[in-house]
Write an enzyme that holds these catalytic residues in place. Structure first.
Site, PDB file in Angstrom:
ATOM      1  N   HIS A   1      36.292  45.504  39.598  1.00 29.95           N
ATOM      2  CA  HIS A   1      35.097  45.600  40.449  1.00 29.95           C
ATOM      3  C   HIS A   1      34.525  44.175  40.997  1.00 29.95           C
ATOM      4  O   HIS A   1      33.436  43.810  41.361  1.00 29.95           O
ATOM      5  CB  HIS A   1      33.626  45.989  39.744  1.00 29.95           C
ATOM      6  CG  HIS A   1      33.920  47.347  39.123  1.00 29.95           C
ATOM      7  ND1 HIS A   1      33.566  48.566  39.982  1.00 29.95           N
ATOM      8  CD2 HIS A   1      34.139  48.114  37.994  1.00 29.95           C
ATOM      9  CE1 HIS A   1      33.775  49.657  39.334  1.00 29.95           C
ATOM     10  NE2 HIS A   1      33.946  49.440  38.282  1.00 29.95           N
TER      11      HIS A   1
ATOM     12  N   ASP B   1      37.884  46.359  50.189  1.00 32.30           N
ATOM     13  CA  ASP B   1      36.825  47.073  49.237  1.00 32.30           C
ATOM     14  C   ASP B   1      35.674  46.017  49.410  1.00 32.30           C
ATOM     15  O   ASP B   1      35.650  44.838  49.778  1.00 32.30           O
ATOM     16  CB  ASP B   1      37.475  46.776  48.059  1.00 32.30           C
ATOM     17  CG  ASP B   1      36.485  47.147  46.778  1.00 32.30           C
ATOM     18  OD1 ASP B   1      36.254  48.418  46.631  1.00 32.30           O
ATOM     19  OD2 ASP B   1      35.849  46.243  45.916  1.00 32.30           O
TER      20      ASP B   1
ATOM     21  N   GLU C   1      31.673  45.092  47.463  1.00 33.93           N
ATOM     22  CA  GLU C   1      30.915  45.224  46.350  1.00 33.93           C
ATOM     23  C   GLU C   1      29.316  45.048  46.770  1.00 33.93           C
ATOM     24  O   GLU C   1      29.199  44.334  48.031  1.00 33.93           O
ATOM     25  CB  GLU C   1      31.061  44.010  45.380  1.00 33.93           C
ATOM     26  CG  GLU C   1      32.360  43.897  44.858  1.00 33.93           C
ATOM     27  CD  GLU C   1      32.873  45.221  43.779  1.00 33.93           C
ATOM     28  OE1 GLU C   1      31.795  45.988  43.442  1.00 33.93           O
ATOM     29  OE2 GLU C   1      34.003  45.618  43.951  1.00 33.93           O
TER      30      GLU C   1
ATOM     31  N   ASP D   1      40.338  44.390  43.517  1.00 34.46           N
ATOM     32  CA  ASP D   1      40.404  45.906  43.763  1.00 34.46           C
ATOM     33  C   ASP D   1      41.074  46.182  44.971  1.00 34.46           C
ATOM     34  O   ASP D   1      41.860  47.320  45.243  1.00 34.46           O
ATOM     35  CB  ASP D   1      38.889  46.539  43.964  1.00 34.46           C
ATOM     36  CG  ASP D   1      38.371  46.427  42.606  1.00 34.46           C
ATOM     37  OD1 ASP D   1      38.865  46.138  41.512  1.00 34.46           O
ATOM     38  OD2 ASP D   1      37.285  46.998  42.395  1.00 34.46           O
TER      39      ASP D   1
END
Length: 574
Positions: free
Chosen positions: A165, A24, A26, A170
């Site tokens: 998040h 994942d 960000e 995540d």
């Protein structure tokens, strides 16, 4: 005939032998071309066991927008000492070497990885990719889960990790989701990586069996209606080519669980041929609003909108209402929910000292003021501290903020959000962020709608095939006539005849009174598309110079990454 034993390649790779890297990212926004990575989290798993993790913050090379900091909790201070992506990328590419990548809404995350590789001279990864969003849509029904958001699926599969998040957190939650989905896929006889990848895109037996329903549909623009054996409308859609669109519902490309379920119930497809694509789009919206098909998610209840009203009384206040009246009040909206309207109301109250009590006040009213007066957020007209003339200044500012200039409210809320972020009060800042977004979006939408709904009549044309022209008559934001002018025809008599046969529309109160907001927005999209020419305009088509559009662009820029994730995780049906 002698039996032939298949090779190991033909049998495929058992899922228990596949090494997955669930990852994942960000980022500072939603576009890989415009934004940068701020954090990478990855978990390497094999046969249900975690065999490695990779996690690092990344210096994006520029400031992180406040909206993103509120969402992720990642601030400029946190990444100032972090490595740049060019230092992180080689280690990450080595970590994923020889594995199958997994992500929730994989297109978003792999897009950023490919962009980073291209920017720093690395070939893009060629790893197989599994998207848990696509897999969830294939194996789960709407009775099991209302959407395919990561948080929803993590709860469904009882993950011990709650998505928040942050990249590694995540990714760990996605590992549990992946294992739950693979277990479900096993009931469909999916046991290898190759079977898993093909399973996501395979049409169902019902889709294959009902392909004949598209045979009688013409290659024309129009609206199609799926009906069950009793004639109940299940789903309504539109297309510029009805045959091709209806056929697509019976192919592997249609993976939406609700639509596949609908195909299993449908027994016929009825169609309505339209003159132009715009007419088809408008007719679709009107039919959905009338029939309210259960498999359409959007546009079913155009009447269920609310408005924020600045009341017309000696000391006006902001009130949430359902009906528009010709009473001299100012309105902001439409909002699709009372919550969004209340968020916008609170945003206005943060910047303007309007009274928040609900009682009707006059110049003679005298009663004890509430705590808002002591906090300096209300001038206490109830105690006589503020005259109608003084209070009228706030009212005029509120009216301007609702109808034309969102700048003062935007500046006030943005300053408050920045202060809360500095104090690391991210939850409070995120609440203000959503309130500001609700207000600015509504103001921008209403100003956009009002630009057209105040015009008594507009005639516009766009080029069609073979030298023809599509002509539309629009009155107060409602499509009232559509026609295609033949090649070589004289435009004046054709337009005059179309106008003469157009539907009559009478003006009413508020920014939308002749059509739903969605219909007017549909017409506006067409008017703003390339090639469209204005033939006749009765009035001025313009937006306020200090309008909300530019502020909305800033908000959407900051929200884009979150919006894309939400859209992919819980994609709504039309």
């Amino acid at each position: 005939m002698d039996a032939v034993q298949g090779t190991l390649d033909e049998l495929g790779t058992p899922l228990s032998e596949v090494t997955f890297v669930v990852f994942d990212l960000e980022t500072t926004g939603g576009s890989a071309a415009e934004h940068a990575i701020t954090e990478i989290g990855a978990v390497k798993v094999r046969a249900g066991e975690i065999i490695g993790e990779f996690a690092t913050l990344v210096d994006p090379g520029g400031p992180i927008p406040p909206f993103i900091s509120v969402l992720t909790g990642i601030t400029d201070a946190m990444v100032i000492a972090a490595p740049r992506i060019e230092a992180v990328l080689p280690a990450f590419l080595e970590f994923i070497k020889g594995t199958t990548l997994v992500a929730h809404n994989a297109g978003f995350d792999t897009g950023f990885v490919k962009a980073a590789c291209a920017a720093h001279g690395y070939p893009p990864p060629v790893n197989p990719v599994v998207d848990t969003v696509d897999l969830a849509r294939r194996v789960l029904t709407r009775d099991e889960t209302p959407n395919c958001k990561l948080g929803t699926l993590a709860k469904l599969f009882r993950s011990g990790v709650e998505p928040c998040h942050r990249a590694l957190q995540d990714a760990r939650a996605t590992v549990d989701v992946l294992h739950g989905l693979i277990e479900r896929a096993g009931s469909f006889q999916v046991h290898t990586l190759e079977e898993l990848k093909s399973f996501v895109r395979a049409p169902t037996p019902e889709q294959q069996r009902k392909r004949h329903l598209a045979e009688s549909v013409p290659h024309s623009p129009g609206v199609y209606l799926f009906e069950d054996e009793r004639g109940e409308v299940l789903y309504i859609g539109k297309s510029t080519n009805l045959r091709n669109r209806v056929r697509s519902y019976f192919t592997a490309g249609e993976t939406r669980p609700r639509i596949r379920e609908m195909i299993g119930i449908a027994e016929r497809v009825r169609h309505i041929v339209c003159t132009t694509g715009l007419e088809a789009e408008v007719r679709e919206l009107r039919l959905i609003g009338q029939a309210k098909p259960r498999y359409n998610r959007r546009s079913r209840f155009p009447e269920k909108v609310v408005w924020l009203k600045l009341t017309d009384e000696p000391f006006p206040r902001l009130s949430i209402v359902r009906d528009l009246k010709d009473d001299g009040a100012a309105y902001l909206g439409p909002f699709t929910s009372g919550r969004a309207a209340d968020d916008a109301r609170i945003a206005l109250h943060e910047a303007l000292p309007l009274r928040q009590c609900t009682q009707r006040l006059t110049e003679r009213t005298r009663r004890a003021a509430c705590v808002l007066a002591e906090m300096g957020r209300c001038g206490a007209p109830c105690e006589g501290r503020e005259s109608p003339a003084d209070y009228a200044v706030h009212v005029e500012n509120a009216r301007r903020a609702m109808l034309s200039d969102v700048g003062p409210v935007f500046t006030a809320l943005e300053a408050r959000m920045e202060r809360l972020s500095v104090e690391q009060r991210y939850e409070e800042a995120s609440v203000d962020r959503d309130r500001l977004a609700a207000y600015v979006r509504a103001a921008a939408r209403m100003q956009h709608l009002s630009s057209l709904t105040t015009i008594p009549q507009m005639v516009a044309a766009s080029p069609a095939f073979d030298g023809r022209w599509e002509i539309h008559v629009i009155r107060y934001g409602r499509l009232t006539a559509a026609g295609v002018m033949p090649r070589g025809a004289h435009p004046t008599p054709f337009v005059e005849a179309l106008v003469a046969t157009a539907e009559t529309v009478r003006p009413g109160p508020g920014p939308i009174h002749a059509a739903s907001a969605e219909e007017t927005e549909c017409i506006l999209r067409w008017l703003e598309s390339p090639g469209v020419r204005l033939v006749e305009v009765d009035g001025d088509w313009a937006l306020p110079s200090g309008g909300a559009a530019r502020h909305k662009a800033r908000i959407e820029h900051a929200y884009r990454g979150l919006e894309r994730r939400r859209a992919a995780e819980g994609r709504p049906l039309r």
